[in-house]
Design a protein around this motif. Structure first.
Motif, PDB file in Angstrom:
ATOM      1  N   ALA A  30       0.849  -1.179   0.000  1.00  0.00           N
ATOM      2  CA  ALA A  30       0.000   0.000   0.000  1.00  0.00           C
ATOM      3  C   ALA A  30       0.885   1.230   0.000  1.00  0.00           C
ATOM      4  CB  ALA A  30      -0.928   0.010   1.212  1.00  0.00           C
ATOM      5  N   THR A  31       0.302   2.387  -0.283  1.00  0.00           N
ATOM      6  CA  THR A  31       1.107   3.573  -0.479  1.00  0.00           C
ATOM      7  C   THR A  31       1.508   4.275   0.800  1.00  0.00           C
ATOM      8  OG1 THR A  31      -0.917   4.796  -0.804  1.00  0.00           O
ATOM      9  CG2 THR A  31       0.190   3.996  -2.771  1.00  0.00           C
ATOM     10  N   ALA A  32       0.955   3.921   1.907  1.00  0.00           N
ATOM     11  CA  ALA A  32       1.346   4.531   3.170  1.00  0.00           C
ATOM     12  C   ALA A  32       1.284   3.482   4.246  1.00  0.00           C
ATOM     13  CB  ALA A  32       0.407   5.684   3.510  1.00  0.00           C
ATOM     14  N   ALA A  33       2.069   3.689   5.308  1.00  0.00           N
ATOM     15  CA  ALA A  33       2.038   2.734   6.405  1.00  0.00           C
ATOM     16  C   ALA A  33       0.621   2.649   6.920  1.00  0.00           C
ATOM     17  CB  ALA A  33       2.976   3.187   7.510  1.00  0.00           C
ATOM     18  N   ALA A  34       0.089   1.433   6.981  1.00  0.00           N
ATOM     19  CA  ALA A  34      -1.292   1.272   7.407  1.00  0.00           C
ATOM     20  C   ALA A  34      -1.484  -0.114   7.963  1.00  0.00           C
ATOM     21  CB  ALA A  34      -2.243   1.499   6.224  1.00  0.00           C
ATOM     22  N   SER A  35      -1.894  -0.214   9.186  1.00  0.00           N
ATOM     23  CA  SER A  35      -2.221  -1.506   9.767  1.00  0.00           C
ATOM     24  C   SER A  35      -3.713  -1.692   9.648  1.00  0.00           C
ATOM     25  CB  SER A  35      -1.809  -1.551  11.245  1.00  0.00           C
ATOM     26  OG  SER A  35      -2.132  -2.793  11.805  1.00  0.00           O
ATOM     27  N   LEU A  36      -4.128  -2.770   8.973  1.00  0.00           N
ATOM     28  CA  LEU A  36      -5.547  -2.989   8.758  1.00  0.00           C
ATOM     29  C   LEU A  36      -6.241  -3.233  10.092  1.00  0.00           C
ATOM     30  CD1 LEU A  36      -5.523  -5.264   5.597  1.00  0.00           C
ATOM     31  CD2 LEU A  36      -5.740  -2.797   5.750  1.00  0.00           C
ATOM     32  N   ALA A  37      -7.251  -2.440  10.375  1.00  0.00           N
ATOM     33  CA  ALA A  37      -7.968  -2.579  11.644  1.00  0.00           C
ATOM     34  C   ALA A  37      -8.847  -3.816  11.617  1.00  0.00           C
ATOM     35  CB  ALA A  37      -8.834  -1.341  11.869  1.00  0.00           C
ATOM     36  N   ALA A  38      -8.948  -4.479  12.747  1.00  0.00           N
ATOM     37  CA  ALA A  38      -9.767  -5.686  12.835  1.00  0.00           C
ATOM     38  C   ALA A  38     -11.236  -5.330  12.685  1.00  0.00           C
ATOM     39  CB  ALA A  38      -9.543  -6.377  14.175  1.00  0.00           C
ATOM     40  N   ALA A  39     -11.926  -6.105  11.864  1.00  0.00           N
ATOM     41  CA  ALA A  39     -13.362  -5.929  11.720  1.00  0.00           C
ATOM     42  C   ALA A  39     -14.055  -6.451  12.968  1.00  0.00           C
ATOM     43  CB  ALA A  39     -13.846  -6.692  10.480  1.00  0.00           C
ATOM     44  N   PRO A  40     -15.303  -6.061  13.196  1.00  0.00           N
ATOM     45  CA  PRO A  40     -16.009  -6.529  14.378  1.00  0.00           C
ATOM     46  C   PRO A  40     -16.071  -8.042  14.482  1.00  0.00           C
ATOM     47  CG  PRO A  40     -17.186  -4.701  13.344  1.00  0.00           C
ATOM     48  CD  PRO A  40     -16.066  -5.065  12.436  1.00  0.00           C
ATOM     49  N   THR A  41     -16.010  -8.732  13.336  1.00  0.00           N
ATOM     50  CA  THR A  41     -16.065 -10.189  13.361  1.00  0.00           C
ATOM     51  C   THR A  41     -14.762 -10.807  13.821  1.00  0.00           C
ATOM     52  OG1 THR A  41     -15.359 -10.244  11.070  1.00  0.00           O
ATOM     53  CG2 THR A  41     -17.726 -10.237  11.467  1.00  0.00           C
ATOM     54  N   GLY A  42     -13.705 -10.027  13.883  1.00  0.00           N
ATOM     55  CA  GLY A  42     -12.405 -10.557  14.291  1.00  0.00           C
ATOM     56  C   GLY A  42     -11.677 -11.273  13.184  1.00  0.00           C
ATOM     57  N   THR A  43     -12.130 -11.101  11.927  1.00  0.00           N
ATOM     58  CA  THR A  43     -11.522 -11.848  10.828  1.00  0.00           C
ATOM     59  C   THR A  43     -10.356 -11.123  10.170  1.00  0.00           C
ATOM     60  OG1 THR A  43     -13.128 -10.917   9.289  1.00  0.00           O
ATOM     61  CG2 THR A  43     -13.677 -13.028  10.307  1.00  0.00           C
ATOM     62  N   ALA A  44     -10.125  -9.849  10.543  1.00  0.00           N
ATOM     63  CA  ALA A  44      -9.094  -9.087   9.847  1.00  0.00           C
ATOM     64  C   ALA A  44      -7.709  -9.623  10.172  1.00  0.00           C
ATOM     65  CB  ALA A  44      -9.201  -7.613  10.215  1.00  0.00           C
ATOM     66  N   SER A  45      -6.824  -9.492   9.184  1.00  0.00           N
ATOM     67  CA  SER A  45      -5.450  -9.943   9.355  1.00  0.00           C
ATOM     68  C   SER A  45      -4.582  -8.791   9.829  1.00  0.00           C
ATOM     69  CB  SER A  45      -4.907 -10.461   8.019  1.00  0.00           C
ATOM     70  OG  SER A  45      -5.704 -11.496   7.521  1.00  0.00           O
ATOM     71  N   PRO A  46      -3.600  -9.066  10.702  1.00  0.00           N
ATOM     72  CA  PRO A  46      -2.649  -8.018  11.085  1.00  0.00           C
ATOM     73  C   PRO A  46      -1.652  -7.796   9.955  1.00  0.00           C
ATOM     74  CG  PRO A  46      -2.116 -10.075  12.193  1.00  0.00           C
ATOM     75  CD  PRO A  46      -3.371 -10.321  11.418  1.00  0.00           C
ATOM     76  N   VAL A  47      -1.831  -6.700   9.243  1.00  0.00           N
ATOM     77  CA  VAL A  47      -1.024  -6.408   8.058  1.00  0.00           C
ATOM     78  C   VAL A  47      -0.557  -4.967   8.112  1.00  0.00           C
ATOM     79  CG1 VAL A  47      -1.052  -6.206   5.536  1.00  0.00           C
ATOM     80  CG2 VAL A  47      -2.270  -8.088   6.645  1.00  0.00           C
ATOM     81  N   ASP A  48       0.704  -4.743   7.805  1.00  0.00           N
ATOM     82  CA  ASP A  48       1.250  -3.398   7.674  1.00  0.00           C
ATOM     83  C   ASP A  48       1.683  -3.186   6.234  1.00  0.00           C
ATOM     84  OD1 ASP A  48       2.751  -0.922   9.093  1.00  0.00           O
ATOM     85  OD2 ASP A  48       4.048  -1.777   7.556  1.00  0.00           O
TER      86      ASP A  48
END
Length: 453
Positions: A30-48
């Motif tokens: 991605a074009t800027a540092a960004a950690s994907l926030a966890a969705a309410p379901t808890g399915t989001a991945s920890p990604v920077d």
């Protein structure tokens, strides 16, 4: 119907073994540092995600023989060569001399101490030029990795053969085709930060130059999971995306990973490239034998082919191919849920997803696969996934509707059982996202919100 196959199978198995039960490869620039926030379901991945693509980004790096080109799409080019050296192409045996210049990014400290990193890039490489992308990182134990080659790439194949580099490792981490991976995730060792280095090459004595528009990397630490929580449907929309079957091309140009039988990735890429109104010219396709249906699929296979991996499924190479078309941007990323995917579809952006499953796990597919790409083009009123699945007997049969719960699990999980009951890896939400540089304001908001812009 021919079962879809991919040499990505080899990579997935190797990563699963190396991680001693940890997650398998994922990609996500991605074009800027960004950690994907966890969705309410808890399915989001920890990604920077961190990407360099603006004029300021390029100016902040350290260059030797490079210049920053301003304009609507800033880039990096050769100004005056920093040196000259020989390169022996391992796939042709030919040794050639090249002038080169380099650019090294600032150190990026990941918001996610990572077990995996994938670099990705968008570049223009006219004949007589090519680029190399490298990564070097710092571990949580205070030591550093060597400089790892993440890809040697050219849009064409007349100067060098685009290639990944095998047998790279330092006893703590390894590079598997396009993915940096900590060897033993269970040890607690993580990569805390990294730099990227670009080397731009050109034929000596010329003024030719590559132009790199975007370079960056994804860092992630994905937890083991055989299942993921279900999401609630939130969108009913279908995008009109061209439909192409890889199986129409079975037996054609077997030098590119045995022909169409294994072309799920380039076939999917071509569908979305054409959705955005781009396609190869008649001159581009002149090399394809007359009488072949949809010759642009053969073209995509040839120009995504990784000569070391011996396949068309190198994730960054597919993104780089898509970005060779005028004003196109492309990333390989990882999403956290179908809700994220719905946001992209809602903005008019189709998505190519990577998944593996046995036949019984995906109703209506009619096959099982250890690695397959398909294009998600929408959702039904009930929330089921509408996909252009290239593993179909004809173009007319490509559009499929897959059950939401089955599909989200096979796409988002990182662990699975194969048909013999053995534990294998899953991709954990890997996808390709291709978009025009002139994205609408609404599309840009969604892309930025997901860490893609």
């Amino acid at each position: 119907m021919t079962r879809p196959t991919s040499r990505r199978t080899v990579l997935t198995a190797a990563l699963a073994a190396a991680a001693t039960g940890g997650a398998v490869a994922a990609a996500g620039p991605a074009t800027a540092a960004a950690s994907l926030a966890a969705a309410p379901t808890g399915t989001a991945s920890p990604v920077d995600n961190r990407f360099w693509n603006t004029y300021t980004d390029w100016r902040c790096g350290s260059g030797a023989g490079t210049r920053v080109v301003a304009g609507r799409r800033p880039g990096l080019e050769i100004s005056a060569p920093a040196g000259r050296g020989d390169y022996t192409d391992p796939h042709t045996g030919r040794t050639s001399s090249w002038e080169y210049a380099t650019w090294t990014s600032p150190v990026h400290r990941s918001t996610v101490p990572a077990t995996e990193v994938i670099a990705s890039w968008n570049a223009h490489t006219p004949a007589g030029t090519w680029i190399q992308v490298e990564l070097r990182g710092s571990y949580s134990d205070g030591t550093e990795t060597p400089w790892y080659v993440m890809g040697r790439w050219a849009a064409g194949d007349g100067d060098i053969r685009r290639t990944s580099v095998d047998d790279q490792g330092d006893g703590k981490s390894s590079v598997w085709t396009d993915t940096f991976s900590v060897d033993d995730a269970a040890s607690g060792l993580r990569l805390l930060s990294y730099r990227l280095r670009l080397t731009l090459h050109r034929t000596p004595g010329t003024t030719r130059t590559p132009t790199v528009r975007r370079v960056g990397a994804m860092a992630s630490d994905i937890p083991d999971r055989f299942t993921v929580p279900a999401t609630t449907p939130g969108l009913a929309r279908e995008l009109l995306v061209p439909r192409y079957s890889q199986n129409v091309h079975v037996g054609e140009y077997p030098e590119y990973d045995n022909g169409g039988e294994a072309w799920c990735s380039p076939t999917s890429s071509q569908m979305i490239i054409e959705y955005w109104g781009r396609r190869p010219t008649a001159e581009d396709l002149a090399w394809v034998r007359p009488g072949i249906a949809d010759p642009q699929i053969c073209h995509a296979a040839r120009y995504t082919f990784d000569y070391q991996y011996e396949g068309c499924g190198n994730w960054p190479f597919n993104a780089a191919y898509a970005a060779t078309y005028k004003d196109m941007g492309a990333v390989v990323t990882r999403l956290g849920s179908l809700t994220d995917l719905e946001k992209l579809i809602g903005a008019g952006i189709p998505v190519i997803t990577s998944q593996s499953f046995i036949k019984e796990e995906l109703t209506g597919a009619g096959y099982g696969t250890s690695g397959h790409l398909m294009t998600v083009i929408g959702f039904t009123a009930d929330g089921d996934v509408i996909a252009n699945d290239p593993a179909s007997p004809s173009n007319e049969a490509v559009r499929r509707v897959y059950r939401r719960r089955e599909w989200e699990n096979i796409w988002l999980r990182t662990k699975r059982y194969d048909a013999t009951g053995r534990v294998r890896g899953g991709t954990g939400g890997v996808c390709y996202v291709y978009f025009p540089a002139t994205a609408t304001a609404a599309q840009s908001r969604v892309l930025k919100g997901l860490g893609i812009l």
